[in-house]
Design an enzyme around this catalytic site. Structure first.
Site, short mmCIF file in Angstrom:
data_model
loop_
_atom_site.label_atom_id
_atom_site.label_comp_id
_atom_site.label_asym_id
_atom_site.label_seq_id
_atom_site.Cartn_x
_atom_site.Cartn_y
_atom_site.Cartn_z
CE LYS A 111 -4.47 0.83 0.25
NZ LYS A 111 -5.54 -0.01 -0.31
P1 NAD Z 1 -13.07 7.64 -3.70
O1 NAD Z 1 -12.06 8.67 -3.40
O2 NAD Z 1 -13.50 7.43 -5.09
O3 NAD Z 1 -14.40 7.92 -2.84
C1 NAD Z 1 -14.39 8.15 -1.47
C2 NAD Z 1 -15.76 8.73 -1.11
O4 NAD Z 1 -15.88 8.78 0.29
C3 NAD Z 1 -16.00 10.15 -1.62
O5 NAD Z 1 -17.33 10.24 -2.07
C4 NAD Z 1 -15.85 11.02 -0.37
O6 NAD Z 1 -16.59 12.21 -0.45
C5 NAD Z 1 -16.40 10.07 0.65
N1 NAD Z 1 -15.99 10.33 2.01
C6 NAD Z 1 -14.77 10.63 2.48
N2 NAD Z 1 -14.83 10.77 3.82
C7 NAD Z 1 -16.12 10.53 4.18
C8 NAD Z 1 -16.80 10.50 5.40
N3 NAD Z 1 -16.19 10.73 6.54
N4 NAD Z 1 -18.11 10.19 5.38
C9 NAD Z 1 -18.76 9.93 4.23
N5 NAD Z 1 -18.15 9.95 3.04
C10 NAD Z 1 -16.85 10.25 3.02
O7 NAD Z 1 -12.49 6.30 -3.05
P2 NAD Z 1 -12.88 4.80 -3.41
O8 NAD Z 1 -11.90 4.30 -4.42
O9 NAD Z 1 -14.33 4.71 -3.67
O10 NAD Z 1 -12.51 4.07 -2.05
C11 NAD Z 1 -13.43 4.06 -0.96
C12 NAD Z 1 -12.97 3.00 0.04
O11 NAD Z 1 -12.93 1.73 -0.62
C13 NAD Z 1 -11.59 3.22 0.63
O12 NAD Z 1 -11.58 2.74 1.96
C14 NAD Z 1 -10.70 2.32 -0.20
O13 NAD Z 1 -9.53 1.91 0.49
C15 NAD Z 1 -11.64 1.15 -0.43
N6 NAD Z 1 -11.30 0.33 -1.60
C16 NAD Z 1 -11.27 0.88 -2.84
C17 NAD Z 1 -10.97 0.06 -3.93
C18 NAD Z 1 -11.00 0.59 -5.34
O14 NAD Z 1 -10.92 -0.24 -6.27
N7 NAD Z 1 -11.14 1.88 -5.57
C19 NAD Z 1 -10.65 -1.29 -3.73
C20 NAD Z 1 -10.70 -1.82 -2.44
C21 NAD Z 1 -11.02 -0.98 -1.37
#
Ligand code: NAD
Length: 445
Positions: A111
């Site tokens: 990571k």
């Molecule tokens: P992203 O940046 O596209 O979206 C994050 C979202 O969360 C945004 O809408 C933001 O406004 C919102 N947010 C941030 N803080 C917040 C809060 N306190 N309350 C409510 N909403 C809040 O990120 P993503 O890629 O969608 O990732 C989201 C989660 O999923 C992360 O924990 C990431 O590690 C996990 N994840 C992502 C992937 C991937 O393929 N993108 C894979 C595995 C895990």
């Protein structure tokens, strides 16, 4: 609790507690091996200057952590976030090791990220940060060394910049597999953008089909609340909606919204694209993010940041199942409280494994210079998610019906080991696999 306050949790301590509990469901682990599996293999910290649009110079700090490479090169996202800490990156790298082992892909856990607030940066500043960070990582990333992917506040464009920078620095080779989550035009895989959210759906549908919720054996009709409306949250909303669920509440960093009759995710996406937030959507009630987590629903999907459900709000959760689309959204205290309340938690290491699964498909396609069609990717993804749920569920059932018994005792947390949570069982399978592979390879020299 604000996102900033949430960071005061100790992510290393939390992952140690989860590891300890999981080890109660493993036959035997040699002490030295446990220490090896708990700690990261390599940590890189880089500080670098970037020229900003106004001509000033700003210094940034970035990290890349490889936790384990027993099964193959490091694999894991790159996150841009103002509250990023090294400890959080270490614990997320560990999660990646267990996730890759569970879905049986030949990667280790990694990571990384840069401490920065993308909301305050222009596109060209982001590009310069990404390029400089990539060049600082130097030989620590590579198609067979460590392969980044998108995570919070990074996306396909970020991956294209990483690929381009790496390719310029390593000419004359097929460098496409150095990152996954690239734009389709640059060797990205069909279905990667949607993979994590779709995987959340496939895992949930398989879980419901097991019949633990007698009156909710499919997603159709389920009332779903989603925290975070970014990539993973929005895709999850779209797929659950398409399959008949009611998306009754969603949120982003500015707050949440609720509508009893449900939202159409396409309308939410259009509203967010215009206004920068879902808050203010017509015919909706405005919620705080804490309210959103407490909405009365069947399925709660945290899809934002870490440590959102903890000992202070776990008692107020009104969901029947929590599906961890985000990484580490629950603390160990929350796990215990929710388990005592009979709320099932499908943990991150299986729930969001769709992302790394299709990242692996992308890496394979890049290695052999092919591009699979969307159906092929989606069919393979669905099979993988169903297989991993079946694997974890049947082992969990073994402990619940008493065919298997916990082997170790944990004195610390007053936990009934005969009522394991899915997280401990999933982790135990992953830890066992990595431990076994370490011994089969033979400890060097
Ligand atoms: P992203 O940046 O596209 O979206 C994050 C979202 O969360 C945004 O809408 C933001 O406004 C919102 N947010 C941030 N803080 C917040 C809060 N306190 N309350 C409510 N909403 C809040 O990120 P993503 O890629 O969608 O990732 C989201 C989660 O999923 C992360 O924990 C990431 O590690 C996990 N994840 C992502 C992937 C991937 O393929 N993108 C894979 C595995 C895990």
């Amino acid at each position: 609790m604000t996102e900033k306050q949430a960071q005061t949790f100790d992510p290393i301590e939390m992952s140690s507690q989860q590891f300890e509990l999981a080890s109660c469901y493993i036959g035997e682990l040699r002490t030295g091996l446990i220490d090896f599996l708990k700690h990261p293999k390599r940590i890189s910290i880089v500080n670098f200057p970037v020229e900003m649009d106004d001509g000033s110079v700003q210094s940034f700090q970035g990290y890349r952590v490889i936790h384990n490479t027993v099964f193959g090169p490091g694999k894991g996202g790159i996150r841009f976030h103002p509250d990023l800490t090294m400890d959080e990156v270490i614990s997320l790298a560990k999660l990646m090791t267990w996730k890759c082992a569970l879905v049986n892909i030949p990667f280790g856990g990694a990571k990384g990220g840069v401490i920065c607030d993308t909301k305050l940066l222009s596109e060209s500043e982001l590009r310069r940060i990404t390029r400089r960070f990539t060049s600082e990582l130097a030989a620590n990333i590579g198609p067979n060394i460590d392969i980044p992917a998108p995570d919070m506040y990074t996306n396909e464009q970020t991956m294209a910049w990483i690929f381009d920078t790496y390719d310029v620095l390593h000419p004359g080779k097929n460098n496409r597999p150095v990152v996954t989550g690239k734009p389709i035009e640059m060797g990205g895989s069909f279905g990667r953008h949607e993979a994590t959210g779709n995987g959340v759906y496939h895992l949930t549908e398989r879980f419901l089909s097991k019949g633990l919720l007698a009156d909710q054996q499919t997603v159709a009709g389920a009332r779903v609340a989603i925290q975070g409306f970014g990539n993973v949250g929005a895709v999850s909303a779209t797929t659950f909606h398409k399959n008949g669920a009611l998306i009754i509440a969603v949120s982003d960093s500015q707050g949440g919204i609720y509508r009893q009759s449900g939202f159409d995710p396409a309308e939410l996406l259009a509203f967010k694209a215009e206004h920068g937030t879902v808050v203010g959507m017509p015919d909706s009630l405005t919620l705080t993010n804490d309210d959103l987590l407490q909405v009365d629903c069947d399925i709660l999907i945290p899809a934002a940041s870490s440590h959102q459900i903890h000992q202070n709000n776990a008692h107020n959760i009104n969901a029947r199942v929590i599906v961890e689309a985000a990484n580490s959204p629950l603390t160990p205290e929350a796990d215990k409280i929710l388990s005592e309340r009979g709320i099932y938690v499908l943990p991150d290491i299986i729930a969001n494994a769709g992302g790394v699964t299709v990242s692996y498909f992308e890496w394979v396609q890049n290695q052999i210079n092919q591009q699979w069609d969307l159906d092929e990717v989606n069919t393979r993804l669905q099979k993988t998610m169903h297989r991993v749920l079946d694997l974890v569920f049947s082992r969990w059932q073994g402990f619940v019906v008493g065919e298997k018994t916990a082997t170790n005792d944990t004195d610390s947390k007053n936990i009934d080991l005969n009522k394991p949570v899915f997280r401990s069982i999933a982790l135990s399978i992953a830890i066992e696999r990595v431990a076994k592979a370490t011994l089969i390879r033979g400890i060097w020299p």
